[in-house]
Design a protein around this motif. Structure first.
Motif, mmCIF file in Angstrom:
data_model
loop_
_atom_site.group_PDB
_atom_site.id
_atom_site.type_symbol
_atom_site.label_atom_id
_atom_site.label_comp_id
_atom_site.label_asym_id
_atom_site.label_seq_id
_atom_site.Cartn_x
_atom_site.Cartn_y
_atom_site.Cartn_z
ATOM 1 N N THR A 92 87.481 29.310 11.977
ATOM 2 C CA THR A 92 87.098 30.209 10.902
ATOM 3 C C THR A 92 88.264 30.377 9.948
ATOM 4 O O THR A 92 89.316 29.782 10.116
ATOM 5 N N LYS B 153 82.642 26.307 12.065
ATOM 6 C CA LYS B 153 82.651 24.991 12.694
ATOM 7 C C LYS B 153 82.924 25.156 14.184
ATOM 8 O O LYS B 153 83.944 25.722 14.572
ATOM 9 N N THR C 35 79.283 21.972 11.771
ATOM 10 C CA THR C 35 79.376 23.218 11.024
ATOM 11 C C THR C 35 77.993 23.847 10.944
ATOM 12 O O THR C 35 77.038 23.175 10.548
#
Lengths: 82, 412
Positions: B35, B12, B60
């Motif tokens: 992460t 993301k 994402t």
């Protein structure tokens, strides 16, 4: 500084090093390494912070006297008085 | 979106640190991605100029999807426009003045494809596309089952951006969403413990599946190192003091000079030894979990520099941001149990590396010296190494070299 102020300062530096420690549930006899899980890097960072705050040398030989909040407050009071 | 872990499928984007028109150099940090290892700073590996950002914060993206389009030094707008992502072909025309506006005239800003596009600027927004919205906004709206027409747009020309959709969704269900994160304060922002456990499991499963480990252990007398350390630290203020860990890491790195094949990466079918030592350091997270970022170019660092790098990387691992290179480029890992652990640890190699050095907790133990039993501080050093690359004899030479170096701490 009275013992309550010293304890507050110590707890402030401790929780800055280990932010997951809850100041409200911290016991005076909690061992920093064994109970609170500080590693040697955390402990050194705490000593550095106390050194900066109080201007005390805090040699390695004195590290055992910082093992719990209760011991640390007594040590800091004595060192600042001396 | 770079791969930052063995099982990472998507990441993301949380923040852009560059804007179109910015010039970037190799190694610059351009974005932050969330992460399994917390927020990671993404570096760029090509110099150039940012032509276009293809992803929005909050979006994402699958691993491999382009995040931005980069114009190589000297490249023209036309060349860049035809080239997706960071694959711009470098041309050798230096010192060309950058064009101010890299967005091609035919394509309205929010009209890109939702999935990683082969030609991100080609579509130009279909005529039947009534709603102006960014791809991320469209995808999120479709996923949440809401009508984009109900969302107020804040983008160019009133286009709906991902942030607008998120805001709309948050307004629809305010209580439920807001309450959840506040109930449990993570030790580190953006760190999901379940995700971290999955990442550890994926890396360690791969290690046990693919790497034929062998293990060696060796007890090392640390008394000389400890005496030297105590004498050093007695003269230093706390923030310049050394930890034993810095000496253990320094000795490990130096010992690689004798057995260099333990330093490298085994990727695919091939092993590539590495000249620089990017020394991974297993850092335990308070509250559980483990991340092993690397101290880059550690072979150049003396014990003081190693100590400084350790302080920095431990602090950033636990409460700040690591850089992509630090979590993807390691060539060997050291894991030390510290002062309150047990006698020895036998590590699992962190793929694609080929060796992991473990240090148990140093303890005062009885040792034999000139037929007398004396109390000496000692530590059990262990090596887990990859049999595809080295054998026990070489591994033994390596541990013996670490021992030898630690008997001369002043020369480390």
């Amino acid at each position: 500084m009275n013992p309550a102020d010293l304890r507050a300062a110590f707890v402030e530096d401790l929780t800055a090093v280990a932010p997951d420690i809850d100041p409200d549930s911290l016991s005076d006899d909690d061992h920093l390494q064994d109970d609170l899980g500080l590693d040697s890097m955390d402990f050194l960072n705490l000593v550095s912070a106390l050194h900066k705050r109080f201007g005390l040398p805090i040699p390695e030989a004195d590290y055992p006297e910082l093992a719990t909040p209760a011991k640390a407050v007594r040590y800091l009071a004595r060192a600042l008085a001396g | 979106m770079p791969s930052l872990g063995a099982d990472m499928e998507a990441g993301k984007l949380t923040e852009w640190l560059v804007a179109p028109g910015d010039r970037v150099a190799r190694g610059d940090i351009v974005a932050v991605v969330e992460t399994q290892k917390g927020a990671i700073e993404i570096e760029i590996f090509e110099p150039g100029e940012v032509a276009e950002l293809l992803a929005e914060p909050g979006q994402t993206l699958p691993v491999g999807a382009p995040l931005a389009r980069l114009r190589a030094p000297g490249e023209t707008d036309e060349g860049a426009a035809a080239t997706p992502a960071a694959q711009a072909e470098p041309e050798t025309r230096p010192d060309r003045a950058p064009e101010p506006e890299p967005v091609p005239p035919s394509a309205p800003e929010p009209a890109r494809e939702a999935e990683p596009p082969r030609a991100p600027v080609a579509a130009g927004g279909g005529a039947d596309e009534a709603m102006r919205a960014s791809p991320a906004a469209k995808a999120r709206a479709a996923e949440a089952g809401i009508d984009l027409g109900a969302v107020a747009g804040s983008g160019p020309g009133g286009a709906v951006l991902l942030a607008d959709v998120e805001k709309h969704l948050a307004a629809q269900e305010p209580a439920a969403r807001k309450a959840a994160p506040a109930s449990r304060a993570p030790a580190k922002p953006g760190l999901d413990m379940a995700e971290m456990r999955r990442a550890i499991a994926a890396a360690m499963s791969r290690a046990k599946r693919e790497i034929p480990h062998y293990y060696l252990a060796h007890e090392i007398d640390l008394q000389k190192a400890q005496d030297w350390l105590s004498a050093q630290n007695a003269t230093r203020p706390p923030d310049r003091r050394l930890l034993m860990g810095a000496l253990l890491i320094r000795a490990t790195i130096r010992a690689l000079g004798r057995v260099p094949e333990l330093n490298g990466r085994h990727e695919g079918e091939a092993y590539s030894p590495s000249k620089p030592v990017h020394c991974g350091l297993a850092v335990a997270m308070r509250g559980g979990g483990l991340i092993a970022p690397a101290i880059l170019e550690a072979q150049e660092k003396d014990p003081d520099a190693i100590m400084e790098a350790m302080r920095d990387i431990v602090a950033r691992t636990r409460s700040g941001r690591l850089r992509m290179s630090e979590i993807t480029q390691g060539t060997i890992t050291v894991s030390a149990l510290g002062e309150t652990g047990v006698d020895a640890l036998f590590g699992v190699i962190y793929p694609p590396q080929v060796a992991l050095v473990g240090f148990g907790t140093p303890r005062t133990r009885p040792a034999v010296q000139s037929d007398a039993i004396v109390a000496r501080l000692s530590v059990t050093a262990s090596l887990a190494a990859d049999h595809r690359v080295s054998d026990g004899r070489r591994g033994a030479t390596f541990l013996a070299e670490i021992d030898r170096l630690l008997q001369e701490p002043e020369t480390l």
